[in-house]
Design a protein around this motif. Sequence first.
Motif, PDB file in Angstrom:
ATOM      1  N   THR A 139       0.829  -1.201   0.000  1.00 30.91           N
ATOM      2  CA  THR A 139       0.000   0.000   0.000  1.00 30.91           C
ATOM      3  C   THR A 139       0.869   1.259   0.000  1.00 30.91           C
ATOM      4  N   ASN A 140       0.199   2.395  -0.099  1.00 30.23           N
ATOM      5  CA  ASN A 140       0.883   3.704  -0.089  1.00 30.23           C
ATOM      6  C   ASN A 140       2.010   3.766  -1.119  1.00 30.23           C
ATOM      7  N   THR A 141       1.781   3.141  -2.253  1.00 31.67           N
ATOM      8  CA  THR A 141       2.821   3.086  -3.283  1.00 31.67           C
ATOM      9  C   THR A 141       2.221   3.459  -4.633  1.00 31.67           C
ATOM     10  N   GLU A 142       2.715   4.558  -5.183  1.00 29.07           N
ATOM     11  CA  GLU A 142       2.212   5.052  -6.460  1.00 29.07           C
ATOM     12  C   GLU A 142       3.264   4.833  -7.539  1.00 29.07           C
ATOM     13  N   ILE A 143       2.835   4.203  -8.617  1.00 21.97           N
ATOM     14  CA  ILE A 143       3.742   3.923  -9.734  1.00 21.97           C
ATOM     15  C   ILE A 143       4.106   5.243 -10.413  1.00 21.97           C
ATOM     16  N   ILE A 148      -0.622   5.063 -16.950  1.00 17.76           N
ATOM     17  CA  ILE A 148      -0.676   4.655 -18.361  1.00 17.76           C
ATOM     18  C   ILE A 148       0.522   5.206 -19.111  1.00 17.76           C
ATOM     19  N   GLN A 149       0.812   6.475 -18.900  1.00 20.52           N
ATOM     20  CA  GLN A 149       1.935   7.108 -19.600  1.00 20.52           C
ATOM     21  C   GLN A 149       3.274   6.597 -19.090  1.00 20.52           C
ATOM     22  N   ALA A 150       3.321   6.242 -17.807  1.00 22.75           N
ATOM     23  CA  ALA A 150       4.569   5.695 -17.265  1.00 22.75           C
ATOM     24  C   ALA A 150       4.941   4.384 -17.948  1.00 22.75           C
ATOM     25  N   PHE A 151       3.935   3.589 -18.298  1.00 25.72           N
ATOM     26  CA  PHE A 151       4.197   2.316 -18.991  1.00 25.72           C
ATOM     27  C   PHE A 151       4.241   2.488 -20.507  1.00 25.72           C
ATOM     28  N   ASP A 152       3.875   3.674 -20.978  1.00 24.20           N
ATOM     29  CA  ASP A 152       3.932   4.000 -22.403  1.00 24.20           C
ATOM     30  C   ASP A 152       3.086   3.045 -23.244  1.00 24.20           C
ATOM     31  N   VAL A 153       1.927   2.666 -22.712  1.00 25.74           N
ATOM     32  CA  VAL A 153       1.016   1.824 -23.484  1.00 25.74           C
ATOM     33  C   VAL A 153       0.092   2.706 -24.312  1.00 25.74           C
ATOM     34  N   GLU A 154      -0.383   2.180 -25.414  1.00 23.10           N
ATOM     35  CA  GLU A 154      -1.235   2.948 -26.315  1.00 23.10           C
ATOM     36  C   GLU A 154      -2.613   3.167 -25.704  1.00 23.10           C
ATOM     37  N   GLN A 155      -3.185   4.340 -25.957  1.00 20.03           N
ATOM     38  CA  GLN A 155      -4.526   4.665 -25.472  1.00 20.03           C
ATOM     39  C   GLN A 155      -5.492   4.782 -26.638  1.00 20.03           C
ATOM     40  N   ASP A 156      -6.780   4.588 -26.321  1.00 22.86           N
ATOM     41  CA  ASP A 156      -7.786   4.744 -27.366  1.00 22.86           C
ATOM     42  C   ASP A 156      -8.357   6.156 -27.327  1.00 22.86           C
ATOM     43  N   GLY A 157      -9.414   6.380 -28.087  1.00 26.45           N
ATOM     44  CA  GLY A 157      -9.988   7.715 -28.189  1.00 26.45           C
ATOM     45  C   GLY A 157     -10.615   8.225 -26.917  1.00 26.45           C
ATOM     46  N   ARG A 158     -10.876   7.327 -25.967  1.00 24.33           N
ATOM     47  CA  ARG A 158     -11.466   7.738 -24.689  1.00 24.33           C
ATOM     48  C   ARG A 158     -10.403   7.899 -23.614  1.00 24.33           C
TER      49      ARG A 158
END
Length: 494
Positions: free
Chosen positions: A221-225, A429-439
């Motif tokens: 807990t108390n851990t933010e990526i 999401i940006q930290a892992f650099d994965v692709e995002q959709d339109g939403r």
Amino acid sequence: MGKVTGFIEYERETSAERSPIERLNDWSEYQQPMPEHKLQTQGARCMDCGTPFCHTGMQLGHETIGCPLYNLIPEWNDLAYKGRWREALDRLLQTNNFPEFTGRVCPAPCEGSCTVAINDPAVAIKSIERAIIDKGFDEGWIVPSPPSVRTGKKVAVVGSGPAGLASADELNKAGHSVTVYERSDRIGGLLMYGIPNMKLDKEIVERRVKLLEQEGVQFVTNTEIGKDISAKELREKYDAVILCTGAQKHRDLTIEGRRSAGIHFAMDYLTKNTKSLLDSNLEDGQYISAEGKDVIVIGGGDTGADCVATALRQKCKSVVQFGKHPQLPAERAAGNPWPEYPHTFTLDYAYSEAAARFGRDPREYSILTKKFVKDDAGNVKELHTVQVEKVKNENGQLVTREIPGTEKIWPAQLVLVAIGFSGPEEEVIQAFDVEQDGRSCIHTPENRYTTTIDGVFAAGDVRRGQSLIVWAIQEGRGAAQECNHYLTKQTVSA
């Protein structure tokens, strides 16, 4: 299934509720267990319909048809009717990791798709489900069952809501070593802090977390990526990562006076209240208080109802809930046919409480907030509204039109914005650099959980957008299955 003529002979009954006035004095669950003989009678109403729709689990447009977990509902209804509770529990747990959660807070799309519900009230599926799992715990049938063999593979799950916990449970059962990372101080995500205690007692959540720990799941807990540990570190340390961070980017009202003090997002209000309740029984004062205030909740959904119930327990002076849509009909509308979830008028627990306290349902319909007004100290003191209606424009499209002469000023010293979420928060999401959709959700192939980064998966609201708890658990199970296949292939090829 059940008694062949049971749906004709017996009326629907659901779990009894404590007196609205009585329960406003505490934070305990408002529902009470049903006696066993009544539960068996309700199981008897399952009508052997031949082609059950209750467990179809489909998404049709914006509607959920049946149970996305594909729960074997007619089977455990029949077992409950016959008093074979241990077998009913085994059948229930085949498809649902956490019936103690869904039996309390799921809106039960299964009941909307019940064949009995074509002409009569649906089978009380949700009440039976809750009774089965509660009996399982009460009788000591549910005990830790760690895997007998470990694979040597390690998986990190980011987020401890229902999707994350379901992923962790399934992967741990498969023998992988699972660590769940949670940025908050307690495990459970919205189960812990987004749903108030009177709907889901936090001891129920903590009981399940303890069971998962005893089975080998580790929780951090108390851990933010991205702050406390980087995405790069996680990928280097673990063989796979599953992102289950939810969709908690608040929708806001961009209108005049929005920055006045005393206007809060509903989830901030609920979270702080529950945290203070758990930390100190509200004695630390670290929450947003409605005591003695005129409270207005903007947003007509379940979260708004939870805000109403919370404000009542905090002894507010008055409470009103605004919805932008008209009041729902008493019966299904023509455009809302079976087996869709029935959008009909109901008196939720919070509204029963408000009616008992103030003598009226707190909901106002077809209403639009135009602006907030603050006092000299910068605190909100009132808001201005207008009634609206749906009309067709020149292109035949339905649009919202303000009704002249319906303007109104409402006193308010506390305003809670409960108009939903626009998508996931994007830092992880940006930290892992994965692709995002339109939403702005994580993009995966259709009906898959694999992201654009090898070994990184996504499940729950972060992948599909804001949705139901049953979809979250189903997604968590699906992502775990896909992740397990990925890890098993690695083992075989090695």
